[in-house]
Scaffold this motif. Structure first.
Motif, PDB file in Angstrom:
ATOM      1  N   LYS A 174      50.196  73.203   6.467  1.00 40.42           N
ATOM      2  CA  LYS A 174      50.502  73.152   7.891  1.00 40.42           C
ATOM      3  C   LYS A 174      50.317  71.750   8.485  1.00 40.42           C
ATOM      4  N   LEU A 175      51.211  71.407   9.389  1.00 42.18           N
ATOM      5  CA  LEU A 175      51.089  70.186  10.174  1.00 42.18           C
ATOM      6  C   LEU A 175      50.093  70.435  11.303  1.00 42.18           C
ATOM      7  N   GLN A 176      49.084  69.576  11.415  1.00 42.40           N
ATOM      8  CA  GLN A 176      48.094  69.708  12.481  1.00 42.40           C
ATOM      9  C   GLN A 176      48.409  68.724  13.602  1.00 42.40           C
ATOM     10  N   THR A 177      48.055  69.100  14.825  1.00 42.00           N
ATOM     11  CA  THR A 177      48.348  68.263  15.988  1.00 42.00           C
ATOM     12  C   THR A 177      47.086  68.060  16.811  1.00 42.00           C
ATOM     13  N   VAL A 181      49.664  53.492  11.715  1.00 37.96           N
ATOM     14  CA  VAL A 181      50.008  52.211  11.092  1.00 37.96           C
ATOM     15  C   VAL A 181      49.868  52.397   9.590  1.00 37.96           C
ATOM     16  N   GLY A 182      50.955  52.210   8.856  1.00 40.21           N
ATOM     17  CA  GLY A 182      50.883  52.443   7.417  1.00 40.21           C
ATOM     18  C   GLY A 182      51.900  51.632   6.647  1.00 40.21           C
ATOM     19  N   ASN A 183      52.006  51.917   5.352  1.00 39.42           N
ATOM     20  CA  ASN A 183      52.942  51.174   4.510  1.00 39.42           C
ATOM     21  C   ASN A 183      53.449  52.040   3.365  1.00 39.42           C
ATOM     22  N   LEU A 184      54.371  51.483   2.599  1.00 37.23           N
ATOM     23  CA  LEU A 184      54.943  52.179   1.445  1.00 37.23           C
ATOM     24  C   LEU A 184      54.273  51.785   0.141  1.00 37.23           C
ATOM     25  N   THR A 185      53.560  50.657   0.150  1.00 39.84           N
ATOM     26  CA  THR A 185      53.063  50.081  -1.094  1.00 39.84           C
ATOM     27  C   THR A 185      51.547  49.923  -1.074  1.00 39.84           C
ATOM     28  N   VAL A 186      50.980  49.649  -2.239  1.00 38.75           N
ATOM     29  CA  VAL A 186      49.536  49.416  -2.329  1.00 38.75           C
ATOM     30  C   VAL A 186      49.237  47.937  -2.092  1.00 38.75           C
ATOM     31  N   GLY A 187      48.130  47.700  -1.414  1.00 44.49           N
ATOM     32  CA  GLY A 187      47.541  46.368  -1.363  1.00 44.49           C
ATOM     33  C   GLY A 187      48.243  45.275  -0.595  1.00 44.49           C
ATOM     34  N   GLY A 188      47.561  44.748   0.419  1.00 43.92           N
ATOM     35  CA  GLY A 188      47.915  43.455   0.967  1.00 43.92           C
ATOM     36  C   GLY A 188      49.100  43.340   1.897  1.00 43.92           C
ATOM     37  N   THR A 189      49.519  44.427   2.572  1.00 39.64           N
ATOM     38  CA  THR A 189      50.626  44.276   3.521  1.00 39.64           C
ATOM     39  C   THR A 189      50.144  43.752   4.868  1.00 39.64           C
ATOM     40  N   GLY A 190      48.837  43.840   5.127  1.00 44.38           N
ATOM     41  CA  GLY A 190      48.292  43.312   6.377  1.00 44.38           C
ATOM     42  C   GLY A 190      48.124  44.351   7.461  1.00 44.38           C
ATOM     43  N   LYS A 191      47.689  45.552   7.090  1.00 36.34           N
ATOM     44  CA  LYS A 191      47.537  46.626   8.078  1.00 36.34           C
ATOM     45  C   LYS A 191      46.438  46.336   9.097  1.00 36.34           C
ATOM     46  N   THR A 192      45.317  45.781   8.641  1.00 33.44           N
ATOM     47  CA  THR A 192      44.161  45.638   9.530  1.00 33.44           C
ATOM     48  C   THR A 192      44.469  44.817  10.783  1.00 33.44           C
ATOM     49  N   PRO A 193      45.122  43.641  10.685  1.00 34.23           N
ATOM     50  CA  PRO A 193      45.460  42.911  11.916  1.00 34.23           C
ATOM     51  C   PRO A 193      46.424  43.666  12.826  1.00 34.23           C
ATOM     52  N   VAL A 194      47.290  44.510  12.246  1.00 32.45           N
ATOM     53  CA  VAL A 194      48.223  45.285  13.068  1.00 32.45           C
ATOM     54  C   VAL A 194      47.480  46.404  13.796  1.00 32.45           C
ATOM     55  N   VAL A 195      46.568  47.078  13.102  1.00 31.71           N
ATOM     56  CA  VAL A 195      45.738  48.097  13.752  1.00 31.71           C
ATOM     57  C   VAL A 195      44.946  47.457  14.890  1.00 31.71           C
ATOM     58  N   GLU A 196      44.406  46.279  14.632  1.00 30.76           N
ATOM     59  CA  GLU A 196      43.669  45.540  15.666  1.00 30.76           C
ATOM     60  C   GLU A 196      44.568  45.246  16.864  1.00 30.76           C
ATOM     61  N   TYR A 197      45.784  44.789  16.595  1.00 26.99           N
ATOM     62  CA  TYR A 197      46.740  44.457  17.658  1.00 26.99           C
ATOM     63  C   TYR A 197      47.038  45.685  18.519  1.00 26.99           C
ATOM     64  N   ARG A 217      51.746  61.662   7.213  1.00 22.50           N
ATOM     65  CA  ARG A 217      52.607  62.078   8.320  1.00 22.50           C
ATOM     66  C   ARG A 217      52.995  63.550   8.245  1.00 22.50           C
ATOM     67  N   LEU A 218      52.929  64.146   7.055  1.00 27.82           N
ATOM     68  CA  LEU A 218      53.267  65.557   6.923  1.00 27.82           C
ATOM     69  C   LEU A 218      52.109  66.456   7.349  1.00 27.82           C
ATOM     70  N   SER A 219      50.886  65.921   7.301  1.00 30.75           N
ATOM     71  CA  SER A 219      49.710  66.748   7.597  1.00 30.75           C
ATOM     72  C   SER A 219      49.197  66.579   9.021  1.00 30.75           C
ATOM     73  N   LEU A 220      49.511  65.447   9.666  1.00 35.02           N
ATOM     74  CA  LEU A 220      49.014  65.202  11.018  1.00 35.02           C
ATOM     75  C   LEU A 220      50.136  64.633  11.884  1.00 35.02           C
ATOM     76  N   TYR A 221      50.416  65.307  12.983  1.00 36.67           N
ATOM     77  CA  TYR A 221      51.495  64.865  13.867  1.00 36.67           C
ATOM     78  C   TYR A 221      51.134  63.539  14.521  1.00 36.67           C
ATOM     79  N   ARG A 222      52.106  62.664  14.624  1.00 37.76           N
ATOM     80  CA  ARG A 222      51.914  61.396  15.321  1.00 37.76           C
ATOM     81  C   ARG A 222      53.050  61.170  16.307  1.00 37.76           C
ATOM     82  N   ASN A 223      52.731  60.500  17.408  1.00 42.26           N
ATOM     83  CA  ASN A 223      53.720  60.236  18.448  1.00 42.26           C
ATOM     84  C   ASN A 223      54.520  58.972  18.174  1.00 42.26           C
ATOM     85  N   LEU A 224      53.949  58.084  17.361  1.00 46.19           N
ATOM     86  CA  LEU A 224      54.639  56.840  17.030  1.00 46.19           C
ATOM     87  C   LEU A 224      54.254  56.425  15.620  1.00 46.19           C
TER      88      LEU A 224
END
Length: 334
Positions: free
Chosen positions: A26-29, A37-53, A137-144
């Motif tokens: 079930k999808l939870q909301t 904020v996420g990515n398709l690949t492992v390691g080093g895409t730079g998520k932390t500064p984007v989450v901070e932003y 994204r399949l387990s937890l609903y997100r607005n963006l």
């Protein structure tokens, strides 16, 4: 062998998608707004500064919490309320770094839904920012849905783990509302990357970004800030345990040091007193050592008197080159 394991990995992903499609899982909301904020690949895409932003943008007008799993944390409790002064080994280096830089509640929990409920109950938050949330994204609903793609190595060899660096199929780019291309200053083939993105998702806003050095702060003395103007006169030694050490070295080279050596450990490496001897030996010809912010929160736990060189952390921030208004508009209307 890795190719065979990748086939099983793909089968596992397909099975998971099927279970959600048929409502077995079930999808939870959450009863608040969620930005992932996420990515398709492992390691080093730079998520932390984007989450901070994103968190810093939201907190100007809203109550915000960051939900993270606290990757490689030693404390395996179901939920941790991470503070700026928390131990990064127990809670996760990125979780502590985000708590320090954003000054918003950071909740480390494998179950992000439970983490979100806790944040709402304790801090009355209106928004939750999911750190590394694309695969959930399949387990937890997100607005963006914000998806990061590293321009220097977008999809690796195009294969799923463990034969490649993909955590899921490239076609799932279609799930993103905004695609943030990071490290465009190190892009191998930007036109081809944009073409690939458009092939799978022609409606998402595309943001182009890089990372900008802000300051060099002594790991053991926060009042000691080294001006960038002094770097060209120094031989520096780059010390890191991150997903993309090559990009860290590239950023340091932009400061034009008179010499550059380096030592790279595995991502999220937990430094010990025993490592200091090797660091001192390899940095012997350097004037100073420069490390990443993520490494600094762990290195500061060590005995500073054992280091033979001054140790500085390079603070960086996300710098958006194209599409900032579109990104802010999407965040604002969420």
């Amino acid at each position: 062998m890795k190719t065979i394991l990748s086939i099983f990995y793909r089968m596992g992903l397909s099975l998971k998608e099927t279970l959600y499609d048929f409502g077995i899982l079930k999808l939870q909301t959450l009863p608040c707004k969620v930005i992932s904020v996420g990515n398709l690949t492992v390691g080093g895409t730079g998520k932390t500064p984007v989450v901070e932003y994103v968190a810093k943008h939201l907190v100007k007008a809203k109550k915000v919490a960051i939900l993270t799993r606290g990757y490689k944390r030693e404390n395996k409790a179901e939920l941790l309320d991470v503070k700026p002064e928390s131990n990064p080994l127990e809670c996760g280096d990125e979780a502590v770094l985000l708590a320090r830089k954003t000054k918003v509640p950071v909740i480390a929990a494998v179950d992000r839904y439970k983490g979100g409920l806790y944040a709402m109950e304790k801090y009355d938050v209106q928004f939750c920012v999911l750190d590394d949330g694309f695969q959930r994204r399949l387990s937890l609903y997100r607005n963006l849905e914000l998806l990061l793609i590293d321009a220097s190595n977008p999809f690796g060899n195009g294969k799923l783990l463990p034969a490649g660096i993909l955590r899921e199929k490239i076609k799932n780019i279609v799930a993103a509302d905004v695609i943030i291309i990071t490290k465009v200053d190190d892009a191998k083939d930007m036109p081809k990357l944009l073409e690939t993105i458009k092939e799978y998702n022609d409606f998402a806003d595309i943001v182009e970004s890089t990372y900008e050095p802000k300051e060099l702060i002594n790991v053991f003395d926060k009042n000691d800030i080294l001006p960038f103007s002094e770097v060209p006169s120094k031989k520096i030694f780059a010390l890191s345990g991150v997903g993309n050490p090559k990009y860290f070295k590239k950023v340091l080279s932009m400061l034009n040091p008179s010499g550059l050596g380096w030592l790279s450990y595995s991502d999220h490496y937990a430094y010990t007193e025993k490592d200091i001897e090797a660091i001192n030996e390899k940095s012997a010809s350097a004037d100073i050592i420069i490390t990443t912010e993520k490494d600094a929160v762990k290195l500061e736990l060590l005995d500073k008197t054992k280091f033979t060189k001054k140790l500085y952390a390079l603070n960086i921030e996300l710098k958006i080159l194209k599409g900032e208004k579109e990104l802010e508009d999407k965040i604002n209307i969420t």
